[in-house]
Scaffold this active site. Structure first.
Site, short mmCIF file in Angstrom:
data_model
loop_
_atom_site.label_atom_id
_atom_site.label_comp_id
_atom_site.label_asym_id
_atom_site.label_seq_id
_atom_site.Cartn_x
_atom_site.Cartn_y
_atom_site.Cartn_z
N GLY A 128 51.64 -70.60 -10.20
CA GLY A 128 51.31 -69.31 -9.59
C GLY A 128 50.31 -68.53 -10.41
O GLY A 128 50.46 -67.32 -10.61
N THR A 165 46.50 -65.49 -9.43
CA THR A 165 46.41 -64.02 -9.49
C THR A 165 47.57 -63.48 -10.33
O THR A 165 48.44 -64.22 -10.78
CB THR A 165 46.51 -63.37 -8.09
N ILE A 192 50.45 -61.87 -12.69
CA ILE A 192 51.00 -62.18 -14.00
C ILE A 192 50.56 -63.56 -14.47
O ILE A 192 50.14 -63.74 -15.61
CB ILE A 192 52.54 -62.09 -13.96
N GLY A 193 50.69 -64.54 -13.60
CA GLY A 193 50.36 -65.91 -13.98
C GLY A 193 48.95 -66.07 -14.48
O GLY A 193 48.69 -66.82 -15.43
N TYR A 251 65.28 -63.08 -2.32
CA TYR A 251 64.60 -62.98 -3.62
C TYR A 251 65.62 -62.67 -4.72
O TYR A 251 65.61 -63.31 -5.79
CB TYR A 251 63.53 -61.88 -3.56
#
Length: 323
Positions: free
Chosen positions: A51, A54, A56-57, A206
């Site tokens: 991921g 875009t 954080i990753g 989630y």
């Protein structure tokens, strides 16, 4: 006393006070650990960040690239992944940044990614399971899994298992699982994996998956004792990223406005992940949960249950073996 609220809110003092409060909150968002002060280099090391097109990753991958690592961006979109790869190469000056397609919602994609990686790569020292989403409309994948459970937990679980032997051979190595403080609202019901008996809003799935992330981390750490491979989970903070892209536009707008003052940027949100992956202070620590300020904290009581951790791990082992 009668208050004239319209006069209060229209007062310049109110505007100034709001700005000051916002600035104070922004300062408080910063973690106690700064990646820029960490001297650790990763030259000769291979890392995977899922991921990473875009959010954080991408900033985690950028940090690793700046430390000289061979960085594998594991992304779902060729277009966005290619753009991220080019940005990271340019910003870091490191050309050893590569893109491989991975959709953690598809177990076939996970297996293909792992097969290709193991055939072409000889090392793996850091695996960051960052890919995830919240608020996705409920649907069942071709594997018969509820899509949020597949994306956030089953896919990363399978990917990690497929790469474990290589990581053991390359030890010392680290696995980092990005969870969330929302795990406190999670529940454990294995029927949920197939979309059964799910109640609550779109974010309930989630919350459940983030709880499973921590339980998995705890049990995996137990199984990896004395191998030189550590695994930890973390809460990145309340971050302005695309994780909420599936929510109604009005909810996204409210969060965007609020986030100007109160939410972390993606770069700030990446700090706790980087801390778990490279910091000298976390060397040898395993099976733990870190808060967004890089402090070691206790997760929810459910997340600390070793019997539940073992049971959920074994369930996912059986599940992925069948699919």
């Amino acid at each position: 006393m009668d208050w004239n609220w319209s006069e209060i809110f229209s007062s310049p003092l109110w505007a100034v006070s709001t700005v000051i409060l916002g600035l104070v909150v922004r300062v408080q968002r910063r973690a106690r650990w700064d990646p820029r002060d960490c001297p650790v280099q990763l030259k000769g090391k291979t890392v995977i960040v899922t991921g990473s097109s875009t959010g954080i990753g991408k900033f985690v991958a950028l940090d690793f690239a700046r430390r000289g690592a061979r960085v594998i961006l594991a992304c779902r979109s060729m277009e966005r992944g290619t753009a991220a790869m080019q940005d990271i190469r340019r910003l870091s000056g490191n050309k050893n940044v590569h893109l491989r397609l991975l959709d953690t919602a598809s177990l076939q994609s996970v297996r293909q990614f792992a097969e290709d990686f193991l055939r072409e790569e000889k090392q793996l020292h850091i695996l960051v399971n960052n890919a995830g989403a919240s608020g996705m409309p409920r649907r069942i994948t071709t594997d018969g899994l509820e899509v949020t459970f597949a994306t956030n937990h089953v896919g990363p679980f399978l990917l990690t298992n497929l790469l474990l032997d290589l990581m053991k051979r390359c030890a010392p190595a680290r696995i980092v699982n990005v969870s969330s403080v929302n795990h406190w609202k999670g529940q454990v019901h294995f029927a949920h994996f197939h979309g059964n008996n799910l109640t609550g809003g779109m974010d309930s799935s989630y919350n459940h998956t983030k709880l499973y992330n921590i339980l998995w981390t705890k049990e995996l750490a137990r199984r990896l004792q004395d191998t030189g491979v550590t695994v930890n989970s973390l809460h990145p903070g309340v971050v302005k990223t695309e994780v909420m892209r599936y929510y109604h536009w009005l909810i996204r707008l409210i969060f965007s406005i609020t986030g100007i003052f109160f939410f972390k940027s993606a770069e700030e949100g990446a700090v706790s992940t980087i801390y778990c992956a490279v910091a000298e202070e976390t060397d040898g620590i395993t099976g733990k949960y870190f808060d967004s300020d890089c402090s070691l904290v206790l997760p929810s009581p459910l997340a600390r249950d070793p019997a539940l951790a073992e049971k959920s791990f074994e369930f996912c082992e059986r599940l992925t073996a069948k699919l």
